[in-house]
Scaffold this motif. Sequence first.
Motif, PDB file in Angstrom:
ATOM      1  N   ILE A 138       0.839  -1.202   0.000  1.00 58.79           N
ATOM      2  CA  ILE A 138       0.000   0.000   0.000  1.00 58.79           C
ATOM      3  C   ILE A 138       0.871   1.248   0.000  1.00 58.79           C
ATOM      4  O   ILE A 138       0.569   2.236  -0.679  1.00 58.79           O
ATOM      5  N   GLU A 139       1.956   1.208   0.755  1.00 59.15           N
ATOM      6  CA  GLU A 139       2.874   2.361   0.770  1.00 59.15           C
ATOM      7  C   GLU A 139       3.463   2.584  -0.621  1.00 59.15           C
ATOM      8  O   GLU A 139       3.581   3.718  -1.082  1.00 59.15           O
ATOM      9  N   LYS A 144       3.532   5.717  -5.785  1.00 60.50           N
ATOM     10  CA  LYS A 144       3.366   5.715  -7.239  1.00 60.50           C
ATOM     11  C   LYS A 144       2.137   6.504  -7.693  1.00 60.50           C
ATOM     12  O   LYS A 144       1.870   6.594  -8.889  1.00 60.50           O
ATOM     13  N   GLY A 145       1.381   7.051  -6.734  1.00 60.68           N
ATOM     14  CA  GLY A 145       0.221   7.859  -7.078  1.00 60.68           C
ATOM     15  C   GLY A 145      -1.032   7.071  -7.375  1.00 60.68           C
ATOM     16  O   GLY A 145      -2.033   7.635  -7.843  1.00 60.68           O
ATOM     17  N   ILE A 198       8.444  17.412   2.010  1.00 60.63           N
ATOM     18  CA  ILE A 198       8.807  16.594   0.856  1.00 60.63           C
ATOM     19  C   ILE A 198       8.510  15.125   1.122  1.00 60.63           C
ATOM     20  O   ILE A 198       8.089  14.385   0.232  1.00 60.63           O
ATOM     21  N   ASP A 199       8.733  14.696   2.374  1.00 60.00           N
ATOM     22  CA  ASP A 199       8.515  13.291   2.726  1.00 60.00           C
ATOM     23  C   ASP A 199       7.177  13.087   3.438  1.00 60.00           C
ATOM     24  O   ASP A 199       7.058  12.253   4.320  1.00 60.00           O
ATOM     25  N   GLY A 200       6.168  13.858   3.024  1.00 55.23           N
ATOM     26  CA  GLY A 200       4.858  13.792   3.678  1.00 55.23           C
ATOM     27  C   GLY A 200       4.250  12.400   3.668  1.00 55.23           C
ATOM     28  O   GLY A 200       3.710  11.945   4.683  1.00 55.23           O
ATOM     29  N   ASN A 201       4.339  11.727   2.530  1.00 55.33           N
ATOM     30  CA  ASN A 201       3.791  10.364   2.456  1.00 55.33           C
ATOM     31  C   ASN A 201       4.514   9.421   3.410  1.00 55.33           C
ATOM     32  O   ASN A 201       3.899   8.573   4.058  1.00 55.33           O
ATOM     33  N   VAL A 262      -5.216  -1.907  -5.073  1.00 59.16           N
ATOM     34  CA  VAL A 262      -3.846  -1.807  -5.585  1.00 59.16           C
ATOM     35  C   VAL A 262      -3.618  -2.853  -6.673  1.00 59.16           C
ATOM     36  O   VAL A 262      -3.347  -2.523  -7.823  1.00 59.16           O
ATOM     37  N   PHE A 263      -3.763  -4.136  -6.318  1.00 59.47           N
ATOM     38  CA  PHE A 263      -3.458  -5.186  -7.281  1.00 59.47           C
ATOM     39  C   PHE A 263      -4.458  -5.242  -8.429  1.00 59.47           C
ATOM     40  O   PHE A 263      -4.144  -5.767  -9.495  1.00 59.47           O
ATOM     41  N   ASN A 264      -5.646  -4.713  -8.234  1.00 57.49           N
ATOM     42  CA  ASN A 264      -6.629  -4.680  -9.312  1.00 57.49           C
ATOM     43  C   ASN A 264      -6.550  -3.397 -10.135  1.00 57.49           C
ATOM     44  O   ASN A 264      -7.341  -3.195 -11.066  1.00 57.49           O
ATOM     45  N   HIS A 265      -5.611  -2.521  -9.775  1.00 55.95           N
ATOM     46  CA  HIS A 265      -5.437  -1.286 -10.536  1.00 55.95           C
ATOM     47  C   HIS A 265      -4.827  -1.614 -11.902  1.00 55.95           C
ATOM     48  O   HIS A 265      -3.966  -2.494 -12.030  1.00 55.95           O
TER      49      HIS A 265
END
Length: 369
Positions: A138-139, A144-145, A198-201, A262-265
């Motif tokens: 998930i991270e 990757k947006g 910059i490292d907010g995520n 995620v995996f179904n994206h």
Amino acid sequence: PPFGHFGESAIKGWFKKHVSQFDAWQHTMDPVLREVLIKDLQSFEGNAQAIRLTYSLQQMNLTHAQTAAILKYTRGAFEDREVAGPLNQLQKKPGYYWSERDMVANMCDAMGIKPGHRHPMTYIMEAADDMAYCLADIEDAVEKGILSTQRLSALILETFATLEGDVQHEGILSYDRNFKSLQQVVDAAQAATAAKRIDGNHQYFIKLRVNLIHHLVNHAADRFIANLESIYHGSFNQALLEDDSVAMRLVQTFKDIGFKHVFNHKEVQTLELQGHRIITGLLDIYATLLQLSAGDLQALMAQQRTEWLYEQLLVNRIDPKIRKAYIHAVDEQGAQLEFYYRCRMLQDHISAMTDHSALDEYQLLTVAE
């Protein structure tokens, strides 16, 4: 292996489709043994490869306890799964290959571990693995947006509520005197991105982990102590975070988000399709080495067949440690098992690659197509 579980599936699928068709199997005289070895090769699995990597390829000088702690599943890849029974959950996947069966048997005998049972430390390793990796994909998706932190925060609350049913969020993450609701945990993580650093995520996930891991660790510890007798004997037929608890639902929340969002994206599925083509394409190319006689391959290993330039170049691209493991196994086990260890060598070679090195290798070897 490259491309994670999807790459694992691609290796397994290729060997299920092709490995039994090679003529070289005729030199494995015992037909029963031949079927066992084919089944073993058709059951490629990351956990079993880890045992092979540490023992046969890297030859790490681990204690029995260290090796036993990473033996997550207790059946060999050449054995049938016990679908029902008191130890069936410990046999969900292959834990080791036929090539490492003697080492596993000797280790279990030395430590008094009964067949089909685990070492007690394996339960802790498994729980640590679940905690560490439930957020990892998930991270990556946020970086990757594919997901924003705002969207992820909403999904966490929605998914957990679906799993939890009618139980209220407030107070459910309590442990001792530390009371925090899941809403507070998510709000704290979201606040970490408010400064627009910059490292907010990265700060978002640090906050999320700090506020969740404590609960998961304590729950796993409680479960370990409460089931100490069966865990000590290696017969506890569950993971520590595999129960009807808040901790289990938290882990499942992130797994469900990963699967559904995620995996179904489309972008991720495109990468997986590319990964499948890369791995099967590489195996198709290296299968040239499976069509040689044992004598011809070993001559190539010794650099004695210069007229076979293409095959020699393929052999040269295999890591020297992997080639040495093949030569050592054949010298020790005999010609009857040569082709089995040759197939193992190809699995070792492909599974040792990263996503990028597999892509580079595939592009290099198909440049003329």
